[in-house]
Structures are given as structure tokens and as C-alpha cells.
Write an enzyme that holds these catalytic residues in place. Structure first.
Site, PDB file in Angstrom:
ATOM      1  N   ASN A 166       0.551  -1.252  -0.069  1.00  0.00           N
ATOM      2  CA  ASN A 166       0.024  -0.281   0.166  1.00  0.00           C
ATOM      3  C   ASN A 166       1.356   0.909   0.101  1.00  0.00           C
ATOM      4  OD1 ASN A 166      -1.369   2.245   0.229  1.00  0.00           O
ATOM      5  ND2 ASN A 166      -1.753   1.936   2.821  1.00  0.00           N
ATOM      6  N   LYS A 226       3.996   7.282  13.834  1.00  0.00           N
ATOM      7  CA  LYS A 226       4.798   6.072  12.572  1.00  0.00           C
ATOM      8  C   LYS A 226       5.140   6.906  11.533  1.00  0.00           C
ATOM      9  CE  LYS A 226       1.630   4.924   9.398  1.00  0.00           C
ATOM     10  NZ  LYS A 226       0.457   4.209   8.248  1.00  0.00           N
ATOM     11  N   CYS A 281       3.011   9.561   6.762  1.00  0.00           N
ATOM     12  CA  CYS A 281       1.512  10.365   5.648  1.00  0.00           C
ATOM     13  C   CYS A 281       2.082  11.826   5.121  1.00  0.00           C
ATOM     14  CB  CYS A 281      -0.183  10.247   5.813  1.00  0.00           C
ATOM     15  SG  CYS A 281      -0.380   8.270   6.135  1.00  0.00           S
TER      16      CYS A 281
END
Length: 180
Positions: free
Chosen positions: A67, A160, A126
Site C-alpha cells: 500500500n 508512525k 503520510c
């Protein structure tokens, strides 16, 4: 064989944690992961205003699915409903949240905790328009985002970070100092 583990103070029936991605993008998918035996599932990254990704970046190489999609297309309100539907499942739900603003990420975190998340992942790896390095590699910014969340919730918080960082140890120390 006993596979149960403790992770961030949470009891998992086993150490298998499904990472954030399209495969954890709905209550149905998360329930399926628990039925398949996952000890915990991280939701697809939740943002306040989704940016619809017209080119999902999923690749299957014959051995596994990879992903590289940014974050969920679901609205924040839809995610709150999804979390309500899975809060009594047989597994730990870790909600992945992301925002560039400390006040907004604190707000998101508080709401997903109330909806049933057992823990939080701050998805700072992200990209958010300006590039992954800008958020995740700035220790002061990571500290302020982490601190804003830790002050709003009672559940465990993990961060993260991106593998593209040259200062991951320094940023990790700032995460710890902020309570993550």
C-alpha cells in the site's frame, strides 16, 4: 501455545497487527481481520477532510500486497460510525489519525477515542501535500502534534514515522518526551 502479548499496555490475543491500508478501511474489513485471527487492526488513516485519491497506489507482486495510498477517502463522520460498529469486536482497534495542526489532531483523537478506539496511531509518515519530510522529520512539529493528542486522550498513542528520515532517533526522543 500462548500467543497473547501486551502492546502499549493493551492485551492482544496474539502479536499480529494489521497495518493501516485499504484492507482496514471499513468496519466490515476490520471485522474480517479479527475473524481471520488478527490481534489488532490499525484503521486506514483518518483525516478531517479527505482528499479523494483518484489513483490508489496498491501493488501486488505475487508475494504480497503493498500500500502506498495516502489516507482514507471516508469522511470523519463516517469513520466515527465505523468505529462505533466495531468497538465490541474481539480485537484491539488502533485508529490512525492525521492532521497538520495540533488543535485539529487533538480534536480528531478525542472523537475517535469516544467512538471506541483502543489506541491511536499518529500517521505522520503520510504525505500531506507538502511532502512527508516536512512533518515527520521536524522534531518540534512532531512533538507538538504528539503532545496535543496525549493531552486529549487516555488511550495509548504511538507515532508512525517515515523511513525516509535521517533523524529518526532524534524525532523518536521527541515523541517519547511528548508522551507517545
Amino acid at each position: 501455545m500462548v500467543l497473547a502479548v501486551d502492546f502499549m499496555g493493551l492485551h492482544l490475543k496474539n502479536p499480529l497487527i494489521v497495518a493501516a491500508g485499504p484492507w482496514s478501511g471499513s468496519s466490515r474489513h476490520i471485522k474480517e481481520a479479527f475473524k481471520a485471527g488478527a490481534g489488532a487492526v490499525v484503521t486506514e488513516t483518518i483525516v478531517s477532510e479527505p482528499c479523494f485519491d483518484v489513483n490508489p497506489r496498491l501493488a501486488y507482486d505475487g508475494a504480497g500486497l503493498q500500500n502506498i495510498r495516502r489516507y482514507s477517502n471516508k469522511s470523519f463522520e463516517d469513520w466515527l460510525q465505523e468505529l462505533e460498529q466495531i468497538k465490541n469486536e474481539n480485537g484491539v482497534v488502533i485508529a490512525s489519525v492525521l492532521s497538520q495542526s495540533p488543535s485539529e489532531i487533538g480534536y480528531l483523537a478525542e472523537k475517535v477515542e469516544k467512538a471506541g478506539a483502543d489506541a491511536l496511531e499518529l500517521g505522520l509518515s503520510c504525505p500531506m501535500g507538502e511532502g512527508v519530510e516536512v512533518i515527520a522529520a521536524n522534531p518540534n512539529r512532531v512533538y507538538s502534534l504528539t503532545k496535543a493528542v496525549v493531552e486529549k486522550v487516555k488511550i495509548p498513542v504511538m507515532v508512525k514515522l517515515s523511513q525516509n528520515m535521517t533523524n529518526i532517533g532524534q524525532v523518536g526522543r521527541f515523541v517519547q518526551e511528548a508522551g507517545g
